[in-house]
Design a protein around this motif. Sequence first.
Motif, PDB file in Angstrom:
ATOM      1  N   GLU A  15       0.841  -1.194   0.000  1.00 48.10           N
ATOM      2  CA  GLU A  15       0.000   0.000   0.000  1.00 48.10           C
ATOM      3  C   GLU A  15       0.876   1.244   0.000  1.00 48.10           C
ATOM      4  O   GLU A  15       1.668   1.466   0.916  1.00 48.10           O
ATOM      5  CB  GLU A  15      -0.895  -0.001   1.238  1.00 48.10           C
ATOM      6  N   ARG A  16       0.744   2.037  -1.057  1.00 48.02           N
ATOM      7  CA  ARG A  16       1.479   3.301  -1.074  1.00 48.02           C
ATOM      8  C   ARG A  16       0.884   4.239  -0.039  1.00 48.02           C
ATOM      9  O   ARG A  16      -0.344   4.382   0.063  1.00 48.02           O
ATOM     10  CB  ARG A  16       1.426   3.945  -2.454  1.00 48.02           C
ATOM     11  N   THR A  17       1.761   4.876   0.726  1.00 45.06           N
ATOM     12  CA  THR A  17       1.305   5.783   1.769  1.00 45.06           C
ATOM     13  C   THR A  17       2.060   7.102   1.642  1.00 45.06           C
ATOM     14  O   THR A  17       2.684   7.366   0.614  1.00 45.06           O
ATOM     15  CB  THR A  17       1.512   5.145   3.163  1.00 45.06           C
ATOM     16  N   SER A  18       2.003   7.914   2.651  1.00 46.90           N
ATOM     17  CA  SER A  18       2.760   9.176   2.676  1.00 46.90           C
ATOM     18  C   SER A  18       3.572   9.228   3.958  1.00 46.90           C
ATOM     19  O   SER A  18       3.244   8.567   4.950  1.00 46.90           O
ATOM     20  CB  SER A  18       1.817  10.381   2.601  1.00 46.90           C
ATOM     21  N   SER A  20       3.887  11.722   5.991  1.00 53.45           N
ATOM     22  CA  SER A  20       3.131  12.349   7.081  1.00 53.45           C
ATOM     23  C   SER A  20       2.144  11.369   7.698  1.00 53.45           C
ATOM     24  O   SER A  20       1.928  11.377   8.905  1.00 53.45           O
ATOM     25  CB  SER A  20       2.402  13.593   6.552  1.00 53.45           C
ATOM     26  N   GLU A  21       1.587  10.510   6.870  1.00 52.27           N
ATOM     27  CA  GLU A  21       0.604   9.544   7.378  1.00 52.27           C
ATOM     28  C   GLU A  21       1.242   8.535   8.327  1.00 52.27           C
ATOM     29  O   GLU A  21       0.617   8.116   9.309  1.00 52.27           O
ATOM     30  CB  GLU A  21      -0.062   8.815   6.208  1.00 52.27           C
ATOM     31  N   VAL A  22       2.471   8.136   8.043  1.00 54.37           N
ATOM     32  CA  VAL A  22       3.129   7.145   8.905  1.00 54.37           C
ATOM     33  C   VAL A  22       4.014   7.797   9.961  1.00 54.37           C
ATOM     34  O   VAL A  22       4.726   7.104  10.695  1.00 54.37           O
ATOM     35  CB  VAL A  22       3.952   6.150   8.061  1.00 54.37           C
ATOM     36  N   GLY A  23       3.979   9.139  10.029  1.00 56.61           N
ATOM     37  CA  GLY A  23       4.624   9.836  11.138  1.00 56.61           C
ATOM     38  C   GLY A  23       6.107  10.108  10.980  1.00 56.61           C
ATOM     39  O   GLY A  23       6.803  10.312  11.979  1.00 56.61           O
ATOM     40  N   ARG A  25       9.349  12.455   9.657  1.00 53.25           N
ATOM     41  CA  ARG A  25       9.672  13.858   9.424  1.00 53.25           C
ATOM     42  C   ARG A  25      10.927  13.980   8.565  1.00 53.25           C
ATOM     43  O   ARG A  25      11.743  13.057   8.504  1.00 53.25           O
ATOM     44  CB  ARG A  25       9.871  14.585  10.748  1.00 53.25           C
ATOM     45  N   ASP A  88       6.669  14.734   1.324  1.00 51.25           N
ATOM     46  CA  ASP A  88       5.594  14.347   0.416  1.00 51.25           C
ATOM     47  C   ASP A  88       5.468  15.270  -0.789  1.00 51.25           C
ATOM     48  O   ASP A  88       4.879  14.895  -1.795  1.00 51.25           O
ATOM     49  CB  ASP A  88       4.269  14.304   1.180  1.00 51.25           C
ATOM     50  N   TYR A 188       5.987   2.790   1.391  1.00 47.36           N
ATOM     51  CA  TYR A 188       4.941   1.783   1.209  1.00 47.36           C
ATOM     52  C   TYR A 188       4.717   1.073   2.549  1.00 47.36           C
ATOM     53  O   TYR A 188       5.635   0.936   3.356  1.00 47.36           O
ATOM     54  CB  TYR A 188       5.336   0.751   0.154  1.00 47.36           C
ATOM     55  N   ARG A 189       3.481   0.586   2.717  1.00 43.06           N
ATOM     56  CA  ARG A 189       3.131  -0.107   3.946  1.00 43.06           C
ATOM     57  C   ARG A 189       2.678  -1.527   3.614  1.00 43.06           C
ATOM     58  O   ARG A 189       1.946  -1.764   2.638  1.00 43.06           O
ATOM     59  CB  ARG A 189       1.996   0.637   4.662  1.00 43.06           C
TER      60      ARG A 189
END
Length: 383
Positions: A15-18, A20-23, A25, A88, A188-189
């Motif tokens: 799963e493509r993520t961002s 910021s979404e996974v915390g 910096r 991002d 990715y997650r």
Amino acid sequence: MFRIDRTANRLSKLERTSFSEVGFREREHLQEWLASMPDALCEAMSEGEDGLLIIQKEFDGFDGTRERLDLLALDRNGQLVVIENKLDDSGRDVVWQALKYAAYCSSLKKVEIVGIYQQYLDRQGGGDAAGLICEFLGEDTLDEVVLNDGTNQRVVFIAANFRREVTATVLWLREHQIDARCVKVVPYRFGEEIFVDLQQVIPTPEAADYMIRMAEKDSEEKSAKGAQKWSHQMRLEFWEQALEALRAAGLERWQNITPSRDHWLNSSISVSGVTLTLIFLRHEVRVEFQLNRSDRDENKWLFDQLAENRDAYEQAVGEELEWRRIDDKKVSMVVCKTSVQGYSKENWPEMIAWLVDHYRMMDEAFSEPVRGLAARMKPGGGS
């Protein structure tokens, strides 16, 4: 991106993520990842074998401004590489920001670059900046090193997404011979695991290879029309004279050796990986008996056997020798050296006579014993 499930013989989509979404910096995470593993960036840029040497993080040593660039690195050509990280989104002003940093860095001198790296190492726990730069560039001393020559600073932009105005500007810069690159870093997650994919998007790997080959062709044509670098020409002239003297002295191993732009020349003693090497530097000439076989343990065993009789060998050579076992590297060596003013041509006859005499003495002292040791040595060292 997909994960292979060997048991089920199926693909599972990541799963493509961002970030910021996974915390994650920018400074605490992405910057630290690249600083500690620059090879990841090099692989993305198809520079896995060439590598980058990170010399500073959050560099703010610019006169008249408190701005900070994210990462500063050296490439294998001694050129500075400005690396700007975003997460991002690349933002609109990243190109202008990086070009300012490249302009600031263009005036940095060798001593300043070494100082910048030393400050970085001191914060990381220590190390010798000059020595590590020499090792990275494959040079013997800092005298041989050219850093930040000309206006060829490179710029690398890193982000998960690049705005159109950024990519258009980077393409324009490349058309005007500025080495600017965009590397996309995407998280990715899969379950609780997080993966990161780095890919160079400007230029594409295929275009990069073509452009590098065209640049090399252009450089070769310019080199053919112009004079070689002064130090390279100096080495060529020195080795021409040294080889004439070696051959005139009846040392047949040198009959088929040609002059080189390098600071060294090798001759074999008929044992694989073992050479008698001549070194020509600005302040020193050396004769090195190098043990550089493919097996590290064999080199150390040969060295230890020789070192047991070091007094006898030094008496045979008539000089105090340097015995360099070099435990953290594969090679070991025994060194005979003398200080000189190497780039003063009036000193060359005396320097060459010293090299011829001490090459002969090192050869007579070490070659036959090493041939005997090698003949009874088992693979992996020992007899």
